[in-house]
Write a protein that holds these residues in place. Structure first.
Motif, PDB file in Angstrom:
ATOM      1  N   LEU A 317       0.745  -1.264   0.225  1.00 35.11           N
ATOM      2  CA  LEU A 317      -0.157  -0.101  -0.411  1.00 35.11           C
ATOM      3  C   LEU A 317       1.023   1.507  -0.353  1.00 35.11           C
ATOM      4  N   MET A 318       2.251   1.332   0.649  1.00 38.64           N
ATOM      5  CA  MET A 318       3.182   2.318   0.310  1.00 38.64           C
ATOM      6  C   MET A 318       2.787   3.184  -1.029  1.00 38.64           C
ATOM      7  N   SER A 319       3.330   1.742  -1.688  1.00 37.27           N
ATOM      8  CA  SER A 319       3.942   2.308  -3.236  1.00 37.27           C
ATOM      9  C   SER A 319       2.770   2.177  -3.649  1.00 37.27           C
ATOM     10  N   ILE A 320       1.631   1.722  -3.394  1.00 32.99           N
ATOM     11  CA  ILE A 320       0.266   1.945  -3.928  1.00 32.99           C
ATOM     12  C   ILE A 320      -0.278   3.712  -4.083  1.00 32.99           C
ATOM     13  N   GLY A 321       0.013   4.169  -2.539  1.00 36.10           N
ATOM     14  CA  GLY A 321       0.431   5.374  -2.206  1.00 36.10           C
ATOM     15  C   GLY A 321       1.030   5.508  -3.068  1.00 36.10           C
ATOM     16  N   TRP A 322       1.957   6.078  -3.450  1.00 41.92           N
ATOM     17  CA  TRP A 322       2.859   6.615  -3.935  1.00 41.92           C
ATOM     18  C   TRP A 322       2.142   6.711  -5.416  1.00 41.92           C
ATOM     19  N   THR A 323       2.334   5.434  -6.238  1.00 41.57           N
ATOM     20  CA  THR A 323       1.922   5.798  -7.154  1.00 41.57           C
ATOM     21  C   THR A 323       0.546   6.994  -7.484  1.00 41.57           C
ATOM     22  N   ALA A 324      -0.737   7.297  -6.790  1.00 44.75           N
ATOM     23  CA  ALA A 324      -1.379   7.799  -5.805  1.00 44.75           C
ATOM     24  C   ALA A 324      -1.668   9.370  -6.455  1.00 44.75           C
ATOM     25  N   GLY A 325      -0.105   9.405  -5.269  1.00 38.22           N
ATOM     26  CA  GLY A 325      -0.009  10.940  -4.990  1.00 38.22           C
ATOM     27  C   GLY A 325       0.429  11.337  -6.069  1.00 38.22           C
ATOM     28  N   PHE A 347       2.312  14.746   5.101  1.00 34.43           N
ATOM     29  CA  PHE A 347       1.103  13.537   4.899  1.00 34.43           C
ATOM     30  C   PHE A 347       2.416  12.125   5.124  1.00 34.43           C
ATOM     31  N   GLY A 348       3.247  12.725   5.193  1.00 38.77           N
ATOM     32  CA  GLY A 348       4.515  11.106   5.550  1.00 38.77           C
ATOM     33  C   GLY A 348       4.820  11.049   7.077  1.00 38.77           C
ATOM     34  N   PHE A 349       3.850  11.683   7.810  1.00 42.26           N
ATOM     35  CA  PHE A 349       4.878  12.149   9.294  1.00 42.26           C
ATOM     36  C   PHE A 349       3.410  11.826   9.690  1.00 42.26           C
ATOM     37  N   ALA A 350       1.804  12.514   9.042  1.00 44.39           N
ATOM     38  CA  ALA A 350       0.785  11.798  10.097  1.00 44.39           C
ATOM     39  C   ALA A 350       0.837  10.087   9.201  1.00 44.39           C
ATOM     40  N   PHE A 366      -7.172  -7.766  14.621  1.00 46.47           N
ATOM     41  CA  PHE A 366      -6.647  -7.094  13.370  1.00 46.47           C
ATOM     42  C   PHE A 366      -7.795  -6.053  13.141  1.00 46.47           C
ATOM     43  N   MET A 367      -8.666  -6.887  12.885  1.00 46.57           N
ATOM     44  CA  MET A 367     -10.013  -5.788  11.847  1.00 46.57           C
ATOM     45  C   MET A 367     -10.305  -4.180  12.516  1.00 46.57           C
ATOM     46  N   VAL A 368     -10.001  -4.125  13.266  1.00 41.59           N
ATOM     47  CA  VAL A 368     -10.744  -2.839  13.886  1.00 41.59           C
ATOM     48  C   VAL A 368      -9.546  -2.467  14.009  1.00 41.59           C
ATOM     49  N   ILE A 369      -7.523  -2.298  13.657  1.00 41.07           N
ATOM     50  CA  ILE A 369      -7.147  -1.826  13.470  1.00 41.07           C
ATOM     51  C   ILE A 369      -6.732  -1.913  12.134  1.00 41.07           C
ATOM     52  N   ALA A 370      -7.491  -2.466  11.019  1.00 44.81           N
ATOM     53  CA  ALA A 370      -6.710  -2.454   9.681  1.00 44.81           C
ATOM     54  C   ALA A 370      -6.763  -1.074   9.444  1.00 44.81           C
ATOM     55  N   ALA A 371      -8.279  -0.395   9.462  1.00 42.80           N
ATOM     56  CA  ALA A 371      -8.511   0.559   8.515  1.00 42.80           C
ATOM     57  C   ALA A 371      -7.067   1.828   8.750  1.00 42.80           C
ATOM     58  N   PRO A 372      -7.323   2.025  10.406  1.00 38.41           N
ATOM     59  CA  PRO A 372      -5.817   3.128  10.379  1.00 38.41           C
ATOM     60  C   PRO A 372      -5.018   3.063   9.697  1.00 38.41           C
ATOM     61  N   LEU A 373      -4.539   1.441  10.242  1.00 38.62           N
ATOM     62  CA  LEU A 373      -3.149   0.843   9.870  1.00 38.62           C
ATOM     63  C   LEU A 373      -2.965   1.024   8.684  1.00 38.62           C
ATOM     64  N   SER A 374      -3.801   0.546   7.317  1.00 42.97           N
ATOM     65  CA  SER A 374      -3.539   0.827   5.728  1.00 42.97           C
ATOM     66  C   SER A 374      -3.535   2.296   5.720  1.00 42.97           C
ATOM     67  N   ILE A 375      -4.442   3.054   5.792  1.00 42.09           N
ATOM     68  CA  ILE A 375      -4.612   4.464   5.640  1.00 42.09           C
ATOM     69  C   ILE A 375      -3.217   4.838   6.432  1.00 42.09           C
ATOM     70  N   GLY A 376      -2.629   4.408   7.422  1.00 40.52           N
ATOM     71  CA  GLY A 376      -1.082   4.725   7.983  1.00 40.52           C
ATOM     72  C   GLY A 376      -0.404   4.715   6.720  1.00 40.52           C
ATOM     73  N   ILE A 377      -0.479   3.522   6.046  1.00 43.90           N
ATOM     74  CA  ILE A 377       1.312   2.286   5.312  1.00 43.90           C
ATOM     75  C   ILE A 377       0.978   3.337   4.204  1.00 43.90           C
ATOM     76  N   ALA A 379      -0.284   6.714   3.089  1.00 49.00           N
ATOM     77  CA  ALA A 379      -0.441   7.619   3.457  1.00 49.00           C
ATOM     78  C   ALA A 379       1.000   8.195   3.501  1.00 49.00           C
ATOM     79  N   VAL A 380       1.809   6.914   3.730  1.00 49.37           N
ATOM     80  CA  VAL A 380       3.498   7.731   3.742  1.00 49.37           C
ATOM     81  C   VAL A 380       4.396   7.575   2.633  1.00 49.37           C
ATOM     82  N   GLY A 381       3.565   6.602   1.363  1.00 42.47           N
ATOM     83  CA  GLY A 381       3.946   6.805   0.122  1.00 42.47           C
ATOM     84  C   GLY A 381       3.759   7.660  -0.620  1.00 42.47           C
ATOM     85  N   PHE A 382       1.987   8.354  -0.019  1.00 45.07           N
ATOM     86  CA  PHE A 382       1.591   8.683  -1.181  1.00 45.07           C
ATOM     87  C   PHE A 382       2.292  10.229  -0.716  1.00 45.07           C
ATOM     88  N   GLY A 383       2.685  10.828   0.795  1.00 45.37           N
ATOM     89  CA  GLY A 383       2.726  11.928   0.828  1.00 45.37           C
ATOM     90  C   GLY A 383       4.197  11.839  -0.143  1.00 45.37           C
TER      91      GLY A 383
END
Length: 476
Positions: A317-325, A347-350, A366-377, A379-383
């Protein structure tokens, strides 16, 4: 510095202009070179366990990556000189042939020693191809298409991140790791032929050719090797010794670069008030901040019990974020484009902060934290991707007159060096924080240390990027 340019009314300026006519062929060659380099990285990472099971050399497992990256730095740093001597078509053909030679050695390797030799040659050729993409963009595309071309390169890299592990996994599954290398050879030959026949072959070297920065290159590689060794040592004294040696060599690099006739980076790159210095600092901080990603698959398995395949694709997801950014901001111009250099690190810091908060929650479903964790991963690439096209364009803009080729190659040199530096520091940090402890709580504690410490990198990059943003507001 570049002047503002605008395309005539009859000329396309959107993605269609990049993907039609003569530009389409150029886009294919540039993205093809990057794809070849990136696919090789991710395929080899996946098949390395199969390789060591057949030919041995487990104690040198990590060196497959180390020698590849070190040689890539050398190739990237020398790409401008090659481009100036033989032109874009010749430089791409040479880079592809060198890469092909290394691939051939890897495919036929009977021992780890030959495999490492092949990986070094592969790395040199791959570094040439990756760096040439940024240099040739300036030659074959109009300035208003540069950010889109850089976005296309980012998208190519992100796609390779997704496809590479799957391809490597397929070869590993059927115990045909040598075929993975053989399969790259036809693609390499096609790239060399296409590049030589379509790209400009006239050498457009800059005047006043200076000596090669051999001492600086040797110091760069030595720093990477010292930090790589440090991350494998077991005692704190040995680790501190290697880190200390790396710091001394970096200080020596600054002194040599300042005094040398043949410079590694464009003039003014180490002048504190220079926009170029701020740009290179931003690239370095952002790339170092990305490197804890190497632990994401391990932590997802160790702390949350995920399967290796699921963990790898969540990490992707980090690389997908880079591409999307990159694809989001690549077509932006003017004030909005300038602000991406400042916003990307935020974005990277967040993202790193979210990972630091949620990754250590091993006791949670894991399903409880999957969404915020995936968003964080992501977001690092997106930034990084969000800012990247405009960071590269800014390097082009602020390059001193007569040093455009050097500035283009320097982007990849700094990027690769920072990635190697960050990976070594991430390994050192994780080991010192106790990531190898048998308890889940010990791994969770090490995870917090790792991601909170590395979150400081994009936080500092906000400050350096702010200086670039202010400089660009007053430029052109």
């Amino acid at each position: 510095m570049l002047e503002k340019t605008s395309a005539p009314p009859h000329q396309e300026t959107g993605w269609r202009a990049l993907l039609t006519g003569g530009n389409a062929v150029h886009s294919l060659v540039l993205s093809g070179g990057v794809a070849l380099h990136a696919l090789n990285i991710y395929v080899v990472t996946t098949i390395m366990p199969s390789i060591v099971r057949e030919i041995g050399g487990l104690e040198y497992y990590a060196w497959s990556t180390t020698v590849f990256v070190a040689a890539s730095i050398l190739g990237a740093a020398l790409s401008a000189r090659l481009l100036g001597v033989v032109g874009a078509g010749g430089a791409y053909a040479i880079g592809a042939l060198v890469f092909g030679l290394g691939t051939l050695l890897c495919a036929a390797a009977p021992s780890m020693a030959m495999l490492l030799a092949g990986r070094a040659i592969q790395g040199f050729g791959g570094g040439l191809l990756y760096a040439l993409a940024y240099g040739v963009i300036r030659e074959v595309f109009r300035p208003e298409l540069w950010t889109r071309a850089i976005g296309l390169i980012s998208a190519t890299w992100g796609t390779a991140t997704l496809v590479g592990p799957a391809i490597g996994g397929m070869f590993a599954e059927f115990s045909t790791w040598r075929v993975a290398f053989w399969s790259l050879l036809p693609l390499t030959a096609l790239l060399a032929t296409l590049a030589f026949s379509t790209l400009p072959r006239k050498a457009a070297g800059e005047s006043g050719r200076t000596p090669l920065p051999l001492v600086q290159l040797a110091l760069l590689v030595a720093i990477v090797l010292a930090l790589s060794v440090a991350s494998t040592l077991t005692t704190a004294a040995e680790q501190v010794g290697c880190v200390g040696a790396a710091i001394l060599m970096f200080l020596a690099l600054l002194v040599v670069e300042k005094r040398a006739t043949g410079k590694l980076l464009p003039s003014g790159s180490f002048t504190p008030a220079s926009p170029l210095a701020a740009l290179y600092a931003t690239i370095t901080l952002l790339m170092v901040g990305l490197q804890p990603e190497i632990y994401v698959p391990y932590l997802l398995q160790e702390l949350h019990g995920l399967s290796p395949l699921v963990a790898v694709y969540i990490a992707a997801l980090m690389s997908i974020g880079w591409t999307a950014g990159s694809m989001t901001s690549a077509h932006w111009h003017g004030e909005r484009a300038k602000q991406t250099i400042f916003a990307g690190p935020a974005f990277g810091f967040a993202g790193l902060a979210l990972i630091a908060l949620f990754m250590p929650m091993a006791g949670s479903e894991f399903m409880v934290i999957a969404a915020p964790l995936s968003i964080g991963i992501m977001a690092v690439g997106f930034g990084m991707g969000f800012a990247w096209p405009h960071i590269v364009t800014a390097v082009y803009e602020f390059a001193p007159e007569g040093e455009a080729e050097k500035a283009s190659s320097s982007i990849t040199t700094v990027q690769l060096f920072a990635a190697a530096l960050g990976a070594a520091l991430a390994g050192l940090t994780a080991n010192l924080a106790g990531i190898e402890t048998p308890s889940t709580e010990g791994v969770a504690t090490a995870t917090r240390w790792l991601f909170w410490l590395f979150a400081l990198m994009p936080a500092l990059a906000v400050l350096t990027a702010g200086r670039v943003w202010r400089a660009r507001r007053t430029a052109i």
